[in-house]
Design an enzyme around this catalytic site. Structure first.
Site, PDB file in Angstrom:
ATOM      1  CE1 TYR A   1      23.823  47.363  64.473  1.00 16.00           C
ATOM      2  CE2 TYR A   1      24.151  45.097  63.761  1.00 16.00           C
ATOM      3  CZ  TYR A   1      24.302  46.454  63.546  1.00 16.00           C
ATOM      4  OH  TYR A   1      24.923  46.901  62.402  1.00 16.00           O
TER       5      TYR A   1
ATOM      6  CD  GLU B   1      23.601  50.124  61.855  1.00 17.47           C
ATOM      7  OE1 GLU B   1      23.512  51.358  61.710  1.00 17.47           O
ATOM      8  OE2 GLU B   1      24.642  49.563  62.253  1.00 17.47           O
TER       9      GLU B   1
END
Ligand code: ADP
Ligand code: MG
Length: 398
Positions: free
Chosen positions: A119, A207
């Site tokens: 992530y 993101e």
């Protein structure tokens, strides 16, 4: 403003980020030609909507056990059948709300052979007043869950705006992501270029979930979600072209034409207020008295009669609105301008629901006079509390 995954990837690719080959399509007939441009043998058919959680999402129109909004397949024929099944249907994910979003575009992408899913995001960290990277080894799942269950697995690195991403920052990020060898070298190039893209394009969020390490050791941006700061859009006409109006609420689009701060909500009391703080307080007090606001609307400090008229029209055009509360404190804004705007709008579109007006401040007497002499069926209110009780009672009574 949000853009689609495939658009975000094209943008990041222009900065040098490693992304897979892919082709966006709008019609199922384009699926075969799109897949033929890719190397294979694995293809991924990805729903393009402005919401995450697509992989685990469900299509409303399909059987509950049907596959989600991101499908990994092994043949071009399967790309075509899946494209047919997905396009035009409504995908419900954790982020879309129960109404879901219609899938009008698909991204056909080269399938990756994944070793690890990581992530990475870049955001504006208000607590330190800096842009910061947030990374975790727990990619592919939603970061809120990671934050709740294993917060120690999330590492934040704030960037000094003068220095940019330093070698030390890169090393900290790579350590946190447990990157070694080739992947680590590539990551040390990736972090600064993502930061550069973030700053140059005035992003508020970038993101990448997941950023993957492939089985051959290379890294790749596998998903990309990005938002551009709406206040900076005037600097990016090239990005404005990526806007997808089908992803936005019609009323919000109309409001943006008049530069109104408007957000559609689920309740039935339309609110016209000046000042974000007063608008929030108005929403709160409506809830306190047992009803729900249909919108947030801040007409701004020095709104013109035209702007007020437009705002009132947007509120009345919403069939969910069963009553309207105008709550204005005339500081810079003059109460008579509001009154004239309301009057102009009502004359044009009519008034089919109860209207409570609370005016206070500059030219308040004149404003009240304009309303009372208009012959309009307005319920006057003296303060915020009184106004909220009156509109809630009027809506519940009707
Ligand atoms: P979302 O976050 O909206 O569910 P993603 O793009 O992150 O969508 O895709 C969900 C999952 O699907 C990823 O975590 C990854 O496991 C898999 N996936 C996505 N794109 C590819 C790809 N090109 N090749 C292989 N797997 C993929
Ligand atoms: Mg994702």
């Amino acid at each position: 403003m949000n853009i689609h995954e495939y658009q975000a990837k094209a943008l990041l690719k222009s900065y040098g980020a490693p992304v897979a080959a892919g082709v966006a399509i709008f019609k199922a007939e384009e699926a075969e030609a799109a897949a033929k441009q890719l190397p294979g043998p694995v293809y991924v058919v990805k729903s393009q909507i402005h919401a995450g959680g697509r992989g685990k999402g469900k299509f409303k129109e399909l059987a509950p056990d049907a596959k989600g909004g991101v499908r990994v397949v092994k043949t071009i024929e399967e790309v075509v059948t899946n494209a047919k099944e997905m396009l035009g249907n409504t995908l419900v994910t954790k982020q879309t709300g129960p109404a879901g979003k219609q899938v009008n575009r698909l991204y056909i992408e080269d399938g990756a052979s994944i070793a690890r899913e990581l992530y990475l995001s870049i955001l504006v960290d208000r607590s330190v007043g800096r842009v910061a990277f947030v990374v975790s080894t727990e990619g592919g799942m939603d970061i809120e869950t990671v934050a709740e269950e294993t917060p120690e697995k999330i590492v934040t690195v704030a960037i000094d705006p003068d220095a940019g991403v330093t070698a030390e920052d890169s090393a900290r990020l790579s350590d946190a992501l447990e990157l070694e060898g080739v992947a680590r070298g590539q990551a040390s190039m990736l972090f600064p270029l993502l930061y550069k893209a973030f700053i140059e394009k005035d992003m508020s969020l970038l993101e990448i979930n997941p950023l993957v390490v492939l089985t051959d050791g290379n890294i790749r941006v596998l998903d990309a979600k990005l938002s551009i700061d709406g206040n900076a859009m005037f600097r990016h006409p090239e990005l404005l072209e990526l806007r997808d109006l089908t992803e936005e609420d019609d009323k919000e689009i109309e409001a943006s034409k008049y530069d109104l701060a408007y957000v559609a909500l689920d309740g039935n009391i339309g609110c016209m207020v000046n000042g974000a703080g007063l608008a929030m307080a108005t929403m709160d007090i409506i809830k306190l008295y047992g009803a729900e606001p249909a919108n947030f609307l801040d007409v701004g400090g020095g709104a013109s009669k035209e702007k007020v008229t437009a705002a009132f029209k947007i509120i009345t055009a919403d069939p969910a609105v069963k009553g309207i509360l105008v709550n204005i404190f005339g500081g810079i804004m003059k109460c008579d301008v509001i009154a004239e705007g309301v009057l102009a709008a009502v004359t044009e579109v009519g008034l089919k629901v109860p209207l409570v007006v609370r005016l206070e401040g500059t030219n308040v007497e004149l404003g009240k006079k304009i309303i009372s002499e208009s012959g309009l069926n307005v319920i006057p209110a003296d303060n915020l509390d009184d106004a909220a009780q009156k509109i809630v009672a009027a809506v519940k009574g009707s």
